[in-house]
Design an enzyme around this catalytic site. Structure first.
Site, PDB file in Angstrom:
ATOM      1  N   ASP A 139       7.321  39.022  -8.183  1.00  0.00           N
ATOM      2  CA  ASP A 139       6.875  39.618  -6.916  1.00  0.00           C
ATOM      3  C   ASP A 139       5.498  40.262  -7.081  1.00  0.00           C
ATOM      4  OD1 ASP A 139       8.224  39.332  -4.549  1.00  0.00           O
ATOM      5  OD2 ASP A 139       9.646  40.960  -4.910  1.00  0.00           O
ATOM      6  N   GLN A 159      15.350  42.326  -4.330  1.00  0.00           N
ATOM      7  CA  GLN A 159      15.120  42.279  -2.880  1.00  0.00           C
ATOM      8  C   GLN A 159      15.027  43.703  -2.319  1.00  0.00           C
ATOM      9  OE1 GLN A 159      14.727  39.321  -1.043  1.00  0.00           O
ATOM     10  NE2 GLN A 159      14.135  40.738   0.586  1.00  0.00           N
ATOM     11  N   LYS A 197      15.728  31.744  -0.486  1.00  0.00           N
ATOM     12  CA  LYS A 197      15.076  31.693  -1.797  1.00  0.00           C
ATOM     13  C   LYS A 197      15.909  30.868  -2.776  1.00  0.00           C
ATOM     14  CE  LYS A 197      12.648  36.043  -1.228  1.00  0.00           C
ATOM     15  NZ  LYS A 197      12.688  37.500  -1.339  1.00  0.00           N
TER      16      LYS A 197
END
Ligand code: NDP
Length: 294
Positions: free
Chosen positions: A121, A98, A54
């Site tokens: 997200d 995460q 990422k």
């Protein structure tokens, strides 16, 4: 029939390039550089690989990475304090924590603490609710990638029968909501669905998000259907060599489907590309700029 292979790697590279161009224009014309904070707790090797990829993609897109690593032993209060700091930082336009988080931390509490405008997200309850209500929202990256891939085959999904196998909050449900928003007729199947093969055979667009290697067989697929395989399953062959397969029996499906995403190289590469897209969108929204046409 041999299905058209939907090349997620190339499509994702195109999307990343378009995002990078839009970031360049944003910087040149408005002086804004999108910033993404990726928060990693602990040393889960898979998570470390995801975060590294990422960060690399963020830099390639011309954005600023604000990576934050915390030890496995971190307390919930400390993590929530970090989220509050990132929420308040105007240079940070997107925040991603995460998952999974260590057991002493309530993941839902952490997700709910993220500013919904920075929730790239798309897991914050406000964004989940907005998506469900058909309102503009930050949408989870993998589902967004699935629909963008389906639209490379069907520029309009209106009126098509779509079947999504899987009802998780991170893939199945948001994919179904997005397909509904595209005016497909959507069925969500799961482990309690009766006669799953018959349900699948109705689908013009079949999305498999199950987590079971090669579970969907060729004869479950309607001839000519578009198959989007979200599954990532590591399996070992007789010689003990491991490889990644999807949730669909790919070789069988190739003979029946009209189009199919391979695993690897299908949905997977779209996830990071859509994360970059979400970060760009969040930056524009936060600065009162129009939605970028990417
Ligand atoms: P979950 O385990 O959270 O959900 C799996 C879903 O599949 C559940 O809804 C479950 O039904 C359903 N299911 C399980 N067994 C069956 C069955 N026998 N028949 C019908 N349905 C069944 O998984 P995720 O949604 O998180 O992930 C799904 C797959 O996608 C995994 O392989 C994962 O690795 C992959 N993935 C890939 C990503 C990418 O970037 N390409 C990103 C995220 C995930 P029920 O609800 O009834 O239990």
């Amino acid at each position: 029939m041999t299905a058209h292979i939907i090349d997620g790697k190339t499509i994702a590279a195109g999307l990343r390039g378009n995002v990078a161009d839009a970031v360049h224009r944003l910087k040149r014309d408005r002086g804004h550089v999108p910033g993404l904070a990726v928060v990693l707790v602990g040393r889960n090797p898979a998570s470390e690989v995801y975060v590294r990829n990422k960060t690399k993609a963020v830099i390639e897109a011309g954005m600023h990475p604000f990576d934050r690593n915390l030890p496995d032993s971190v307390g919930e209060d400390e993590l929530l304090a970090l989220i509050a700091e990132l929420n308040a930082d105007p240079k940070v336009n997107g925040i991603l924590v995460q998952l999974p988080l260590p057991p002493q931390i309530d993941s839902q509490k952490v997700i709910a603490a993220i500013d919904p405008a920075k929730d790239v997200d798309g897991f914050h309850p406000l964004n989940v609710g907005r998506l469900g209500s058909g309102l503009p929202a930050l949408v989870p990256c993998t589902p967004l990638g699935c629909v963008r891939l389906a639209r490379t085959v069907h520029p309009s999904l209106a009126g098509l029968e779509a079947v999504v196998i899987g009802r998780s909050n991170i893939v199945g449900k948001p994919v179904a909501q997005l397909l509904l928003a595209e005016n497909a007729t959507v069925t969500i199947a799961h482990s309690k669905t009766a006669d799953l093969p018959a349900v699948c055979r109705r689908a013009d667009v079949l999305v498999a998000a199950i987590g079971r290697p090669e579970f969907v067989r060729g004869h479950w697929i309607k001839p000519g259907a578009t198959v989007i395989d979200v599954g990532i399953n590591r399996v070992s062959d007789a010689a003990g060599k491991s490889r990644i397969v999807g949730d669909v029996a790919y070789a069988e499906a190739l003979d029946v489907a009209g189009a199919i995403t391979p695993v690897p190289g299908g949905v997977g590469p779209m996830t990071i590309a859509c994360l970059l897209l979400n970060t760009l969108r969040a930056t524009c929204e936060q600065n009162g700029l129009p939605e970028p046409a990417v």
